[in-house]
Design an enzyme around this catalytic site. Structure first.
Site, PDB file in Angstrom:
ATOM      1  N   ASP A 246      31.501 -12.503  39.986  1.00  0.00           N
ATOM      2  CA  ASP A 246      31.421 -11.500  38.806  1.00  0.00           C
ATOM      3  C   ASP A 246      31.009 -12.237  37.357  1.00  0.00           C
ATOM      4  O   ASP A 246      31.567 -11.806  36.544  1.00  0.00           O
ATOM      5  CB  ASP A 246      32.479 -10.715  38.743  1.00  0.00           C
ATOM      6  CG  ASP A 246      32.766  -9.748  39.703  1.00  0.00           C
ATOM      7  OD1 ASP A 246      31.862  -9.706  40.599  1.00  0.00           O
ATOM      8  OD2 ASP A 246      34.005  -8.898  39.927  1.00  0.00           O
ATOM      9  N   ASP A 311      37.860 -12.949  41.865  1.00  0.00           N
ATOM     10  CA  ASP A 311      37.833 -11.917  42.223  1.00  0.00           C
ATOM     11  C   ASP A 311      36.502 -11.448  42.916  1.00  0.00           C
ATOM     12  O   ASP A 311      35.670 -12.075  42.238  1.00  0.00           O
ATOM     13  CB  ASP A 311      38.010 -10.371  41.359  1.00  0.00           C
ATOM     14  CG  ASP A 311      38.064  -9.257  41.812  1.00  0.00           C
ATOM     15  OD1 ASP A 311      38.475  -9.034  43.281  1.00  0.00           O
ATOM     16  OD2 ASP A 311      37.884  -8.289  41.411  1.00  0.00           O
ATOM     17  N   GLU A 312      36.244 -10.911  44.128  1.00  0.00           N
ATOM     18  CA  GLU A 312      35.113 -10.835  44.721  1.00  0.00           C
ATOM     19  C   GLU A 312      33.929 -11.914  44.910  1.00  0.00           C
ATOM     20  O   GLU A 312      32.982 -11.707  44.459  1.00  0.00           O
ATOM     21  CB  GLU A 312      34.514  -9.342  44.219  1.00  0.00           C
ATOM     22  CG  GLU A 312      35.282  -8.275  44.097  1.00  0.00           C
ATOM     23  CD  GLU A 312      34.809  -6.966  43.551  1.00  0.00           C
ATOM     24  OE1 GLU A 312      34.051  -7.094  42.393  1.00  0.00           O
ATOM     25  OE2 GLU A 312      35.173  -6.012  43.913  1.00  0.00           O
ATOM     26  N   VAL A 313      34.511 -12.980  45.157  1.00  0.00           N
ATOM     27  CA  VAL A 313      33.642 -14.129  45.149  1.00  0.00           C
ATOM     28  C   VAL A 313      33.022 -14.128  46.506  1.00  0.00           C
ATOM     29  O   VAL A 313      33.549 -13.918  47.704  1.00  0.00           O
ATOM     30  CB  VAL A 313      34.279 -15.483  45.317  1.00  0.00           C
ATOM     31  CG1 VAL A 313      33.567 -16.753  45.373  1.00  0.00           C
ATOM     32  CG2 VAL A 313      35.235 -15.469  43.903  1.00  0.00           C
TER      33      VAL A 313
END
Length: 544
Positions: A246, A311-313
């Protein structure tokens, strides 16, 4: 509450007693100026004619009790006793909520006195995750939200301040460094060597290039004043700057440390939402930029925790980045999820060392594949509530903010134009009843439950800005606050509901509805646009 909504009653036999004063007492040896996980936030509030000086202050196991009503011709007084300043703040907030308008003459009164309340929170971390990077939230909105958090006895603002779409923190450029040139001709006097100015990192460009407009930034002074304001209302502020996933906004200033950049529709290969972009974990400059950011941001925030993101790698991004693939080959790392988790773990380890060097404890998003950090790291579990137990069994402290229950942006429909089904990623809409039914320690034994620091309501801002912030937050976040302070069950040893399989359904949601409805009208009186929960007929005739 709106006087028009107060049920009429025969007050002819009610004797009025003037409240002469409200005294606030904080223990003399209380030195807790900084709010933290160890702060005692308990308080005792009494409104009586007189109080025995031999009645010692202590927090009873029983959450709240009311003394029997009796008439008195004398004046009354209120007394708030607390172990800390923050307990006293909660006591004053409770006192203010006891005051109502007399529907007959408009005077202020406290019905059903005398009152004795001994109160304490069930959890020490009672938070609200608020994102201001996807859509910008003004300083006025942030101040207003802090005020309402205090009304609800929430004590942590988890501020997701920079992330995928924007980086709104205004930083300063690093100063340049001066060194003498090493290129001196043979026989020249070394004293004549010309200085070489090594330019520092242009960190100011993160905000000047990575925000929506020049006015949509937070200056250091903005942040410092907001934090002082929050602390004076009993609220900690934990910042989150998301990385290494992100991170598209970082590319506006430092394209050389970002990879997999893409908008619509190409983003979908590398990101959960547009635009795609991640930090490159194998480039040394990446860590120099991250360190430069932390050097300026960490001193602004005084809380012991700093949220590092993670987060959300997207592993597919790094699997399509040449420099990362060269690194995996040189280190004999497989091109699998497990292999890319090792690369992520390396990034997180270096990041957390930067945070510890600044005397901060790391806080990170839940990712079972990378839970190999030091045990001083706290884990925010915003995914399935089932992952809370898995996190604790790995030896970590957990903050429960499950999207199954507490994600306030769920059920609003998708915000991409081509998604005609109208579903959001975390449907359905999380009603206040669903939020109120959450048990942060469900499925945990008593020893495991001690590792749950508390919980958070969550609001990401893809579809939220100043115009609708209040309605998206309140009073649903009030339901989360009620659970984290008081619990949601009277029949459970933990004061928490154990689910529909409990021997007796003791979820006290019917009682909570009346209380939350009444609290909504308090918020409306403070110009907070809290959304309606039910028809006004039901509000005026509770229990019918």
């Amino acid at each position: 509450m709106d006087p028009a909504l107060v049920a009429s009653a025969d007050r002819s036999q009610v004797k009025s007693i003037k409240l002469e004063s409200v005294e606030v007492e904080v223990e003399e040896d209380s030195s807790e100026d900084i709010l933290g996980l160890e702060t005692d936030e308990s308080y005792r509030l009494s409104i009586v004619v007189e109080e025995s000086p031999n009645d010692p202050f202590q927090v009873d196991e029983k959450h709240c009790e009311q003394m029997p009503n009796y008439p008195s011709p004398l004046g009354a007084k209120g007394i708030i006793r607390a172990k800390s300043l923050y307990g006293a703040l909660h006591g004053m907030e409770t006192f203010s909520q006891l005051v109502t308008n007399n529907p007959q003459d408009g005077t202020k009164e406290i019905p059903h006195t005398p009152v004795l309340t001994r109160d304490r929170p069930l959890f020490q971390h009672r938070g609200l995750l608020l994102d201001s990077s996807k859509d910008y939230l003004s300083m006025a909105s942030l101040y207003r939200t802090i005020d309402v958090m205090a009304m609800n006895k929430l004590n942590v603002l988890h501020w997701h301040v920079a992330g995928l779409q924007s980086f709104p923190i205004a930083l300063d450029d690093q100063p340049g460094a001066s060194t003498k040139s090493s290129k001196v001709a043979q026989g020249d006097d070394q004293s004549d060597a010309q200085p070489v100015i090594k330019r520092g990192l242009p960190l100011s460009q993160l905000a000047s290039k990575g925000v929506y407009s020049r006015g949509m930034v937070y200056t250091k002074n903005d942040i410092s004043e907001l934090l002082d304001y929050a602390m004076n209302r009993g609220i900690r502020v934990i910042p989150e700057i998301d990385m290494p996933g992100d991170a598209w906004s970082w590319s506006c200033a430092f394209p050389e440390i970002t990879v997999c950049l893409g908008g619509y529709p190409s983003y979908s290969r590398f990101s959960a939402e547009p635009p795609s972009g991640q930090l490159n974990p194998v480039v040394s400059k990446t860590y120099k930029v991250v360190q430069g950011v932390y050097d300026q941001v960490q001193p602004l925030f005084q809380d012991e925790y700093f949220h590092g993101g993670a987060d959300e790698v997207n592993a597919n991004c790094w699997n399509n980045t040449e420099s990362v693939l060269q690194y995996t080959k040189s280190k004999d790392i497989p091109r699998t999820n497990e292999g890319f988790d090792r690369i992520l773990d390396r990034f997180i380890s270096r990041q957390h060392e930067m945070l510890r060097h600044g005397n901060r404890k790391p806080l990170m998003n839940h990712n079972l594949g990378t839970l190999r950090q030091n045990k001083d790291t706290a884990i925010q579990v915003w995914t399935s509530s089932q992952n809370i137990k898995k996190t604790i069994q790995k030896g970590y402290k957990a903050i429960a903010g499950s999207a199954d229950y507490g994600c306030l942006d769920c059920g609003l429909g998708d915000w991409l134009g081509n998604w005609i089904l109208g579903n959001s990623w975390c449907d359905p809409y999380k009603s206040w009843q669903k939020i109120y039914s959450f048990n942060p320690v469900s499925g945990l034994n008593p020893e495991e439950a001690k590792s749950v620091l508390g919980g958070e309501a969550l609001l990401w801002s893809e579809q939220v800005d100043d115009t609708n912030l209040d309605a998206k937050l309140w009073p649903r976040a009030s339901a989360a606050a009620d659970v984290l302070w008081s619990g949601n069950s009277d029949d459970s040893k933990t004061r928490l509901w154990n689910g529909p399989d409990q021997k007796e359904n003791s979820l006290r949601s019917n009682v909570a509805l009346e209380r939350i409805d009444e609290h909504r009208f308090r918020m409306l009186s403070e110009k907070i646009n809290a959304e309606s929960l039910q028809p006004l007929w039901c509000v005026r005739k509770p229990g019918h």
